[in-house]
Design an enzyme around this catalytic site. Structure first.
Site, PDB file in Angstrom:
ATOM      1  N   ARG A 161      -0.214   3.194 -11.042  1.00 39.26           N
ATOM      2  CA  ARG A 161      -1.608   2.773 -10.966  1.00 39.26           C
ATOM      3  C   ARG A 161      -1.949   2.004 -12.239  1.00 39.26           C
ATOM      4  NH1 ARG A 161      -1.068   3.453  -6.432  1.00 39.26           N
ATOM      5  NH2 ARG A 161      -2.288   4.665  -4.918  1.00 39.26           N
ATOM      6  N   GLU A 182      -7.030  -4.837 -10.080  1.00 37.21           N
ATOM      7  CA  GLU A 182      -6.263  -5.551  -9.057  1.00 37.21           C
ATOM      8  C   GLU A 182      -6.990  -5.739  -7.731  1.00 37.21           C
ATOM      9  OE1 GLU A 182      -3.429  -2.615  -6.627  1.00 37.21           O
ATOM     10  OE2 GLU A 182      -2.941  -2.631  -8.754  1.00 37.21           O
ATOM     11  N   HIS A 195       1.455  -5.513  -6.384  1.00 39.28           N
ATOM     12  CA  HIS A 195       1.533  -4.184  -5.765  1.00 39.28           C
ATOM     13  C   HIS A 195       2.483  -4.213  -4.560  1.00 39.28           C
ATOM     14  CE1 HIS A 195      -0.934  -0.275  -5.892  1.00 39.28           C
ATOM     15  NE2 HIS A 195       0.194  -0.029  -5.246  1.00 39.28           N
TER      16      HIS A 195
END
Length: 509
Positions: free
Chosen positions: A408, A437, A469
């Site tokens: 994260r 993000e 991601h």
């Protein structure tokens, strides 16, 4: 300010858009609004007709129904409440109403006539344009909401099955074949119970503006950058959503306290393919270390020189692994294959990892950081570990260390990382996640200016690799995510609705 004007202003302020307007602008808009009251059963607008007024509900509720000519009856789709508008399409586009709205209780509120709205555009063009833009957005969301509710509500099964409706947010087309297969499989497994799961997929992320798309659904399926905060959870409860099915491992984007209060079950996918994420970590590490990205770009331009492309042997180096769950443990094994010495830290030690040769647990993160030339992070984000990698902890690391993060973004203080990269104390960073993000990742922003200065600065370093991601993104992982998500849904439909009854439930304690 009279009581009537105060009531109008307070109603406007309860709608997020109007909170940002100056008091004088609010008064101008309120000045165009006149009081209306409708008795229960009153037809406010009728499908296929035009009207000359926009309505804003202050108190009470209204039903939205759409005619279904194929089945010769009306379908009840939505319930409108305080702060909802009625008649946007006719006001903005002069199109007939797409549904009939009827007062389901005594309604009080306000109306704005076309004439008054046009007068506002003339006398206060700035405010009028802003209001028109906002109402256009509201109309777009309402039509999505209406279409979703119509599709979900107008589901009939010829065999008399009970249809469980699921709305899937932030959905990408590369997921579809895996979800279609998983849904078909689960429906086959539960057919003897006369239950059928029907899904509606949306590319938009979940937030307070898009939560109405869950109208008519019992289950909301969400992803890492969807926002299920307290306000969204309350709206889910109003709409009848009783399960949140996360199709990811992390759950920091869900207000679990509010879910518990409102008895909304939450389940996640604790592991999909640990190999996918761990292997992506290695890809980031080795690309940074051996400067593959720089070499690739050079050769494409005909530059075959080797200057400044010197890397290191991972063999014999000390690699620190923070978090030794399934992904962390997989990364440890890969590093052992490289011949590295591995240090690990986890609040809950992995017995299997403890038995591995050349692997040692430290008692603190600080002890691990002081000795590790490469650090890879594999822990969920909590209030306690936010910004665990920051100015102070970075200072403990050996000069030139490489940091890899696929967990994260908020585990790292990005501002402090940038400072350490500029000073040379950190030799490289491989980041598949970023604290801000949600505004960018998973979307094509190539035609836009990156307005996030921190992200833009981060991407300028030649010793930083940012991926969007994507560490999870393998066919095996997508299949596992879909299958586990639907298995969680199957448990829920079988009656396991209390959080701890679900195999993969997420609980406060």
């Amino acid at each position: 300010m009279s009581d009537s004007e105060e009531a109008k202003t307070q109603l406007l302020l309860s709608i997020p858009f109007f909170k940002d307007l100056e008091e004088s602008s609010l008064k101008s808009i309120a000045g165009t609004m006149t009081v209306i009251n409708f008795e229960k059963g009153h037809v406010i607008i009728k499908e296929g007709e035009l009207s000359e007024e926009l309505y804003l509900i202050s108190e009470g509720e209204a039903d939205v129904r759409k005619s279904d000519k194929a089945h010769s009856h009306d379908i009840r789709l939505l319930t409108l409440r305080r702060g909802d508008f009625i008649g946007l399409g006719t006001l903005l586009e002069k199109t007939p109403h797409s549904a009939t709205v009827t007062a389901s209780s005594l309604i009080s509120g306000y109306k704005i006539t076309f004439e008054a709205f046009n007068q506002l555009l003339t006398t206060l063009p700035g405010v009028g344009v802003l209001l028109a833009k906002y109402l256009t957005k509201e109309l777009r969301v309402f039509r999505m909401r209406l279409a979703s509710a119509y599709e979900l509500t107008n589901q009939e099964d010829p065999e008399g099955f009970s249809v469980i409706k699921m709305v899937v947010y932030d959905f990408k087309m590369y997921e579809k074949k895996y979800f279609d297969a998983a849904i078909s499989q689960i429906n086959e497994e539960i057919k003897d119970e006369k239950i059928k799961i029907v899904a509606k997929f949306f590319e938009v992320k979940l937030n307070i503006d898009t939560v109405p798309l869950s109208q008519g659904a019992k289950i909301a399926c969400i992803f890492v950058n969807d926002n299920a905060d307290a306000a969204v959870i309350e709206k889910f409860h109003e709409l009848g959503v009783s399960m949140i099915a996360l199709r990811c491992a992390g759950f920091n984007n869900v207000d679990l306290q509010k879910c518990q209060e409102l008895k909304i079950s939450v389940a996640r996918v604790p592991a999909y393919s640990p190999y996918a994420v761990a292997e992506h970590c290695v890809a980031l590490l080795m690309t940074l270390n051996r400067k593959i990205h720089q070499a690739y770009n050079r050769v494409k331009t005909g530059n075959f020189s080797l200057g400044s492309l010197v890397g290191i042997d991972v063999h014999g180096r000390t690699v620190g692994v923070i978090g030794t769950g399934k992904i962390g443990a997989c990364f440890v094994r890969i590093m052992k294959g490289f011949g590295a010495n591995v240090l690990c830290y986890d609040v809950y030690r992995n017995a299997e990892v403890e038995k591995m040769a050349n692997v040692k647990y430290t008692d603190t993160v600080e002890e691990l950081l002081k000795s590790s030339e490469i650090v890879s992070i594999h822990v969920p984000l909590t209030a306690e570990n936010k910004h665990m990698i920051c100015k102070d902890t970075i200072a403990m690391m050996p000069k030139g260390s490489i940091i890899i993060n696929t967990s994260r973004g908020a585990l790292i203080n990005t501002t402090d990382l940038i400072a350490a990269l500029k000073s040379g104390h950190v030799g490289g960073a491989g980041l598949d996640v970023y604290e801000g993000e949600s505004e960018y990742f998973f979307e094509d922003k190539s035609a836009e200016v990156i307005k996030d200065d921190t992200l833009a600065r981060l991407m300028m370093f030649n010793n930083v690799i940012v991926t969007s991601h994507q560490a999870f993104l393998t066919g095996e992982a997508l299949s596992a995510i879909a299958n586990v998500t639907l298995a969680n849904v199957k448990e829920f439909t079988s009656g396991k609705k209390v959080m701890k009854e679900l195999t993969n439930s997420v609980n406060l304690n």
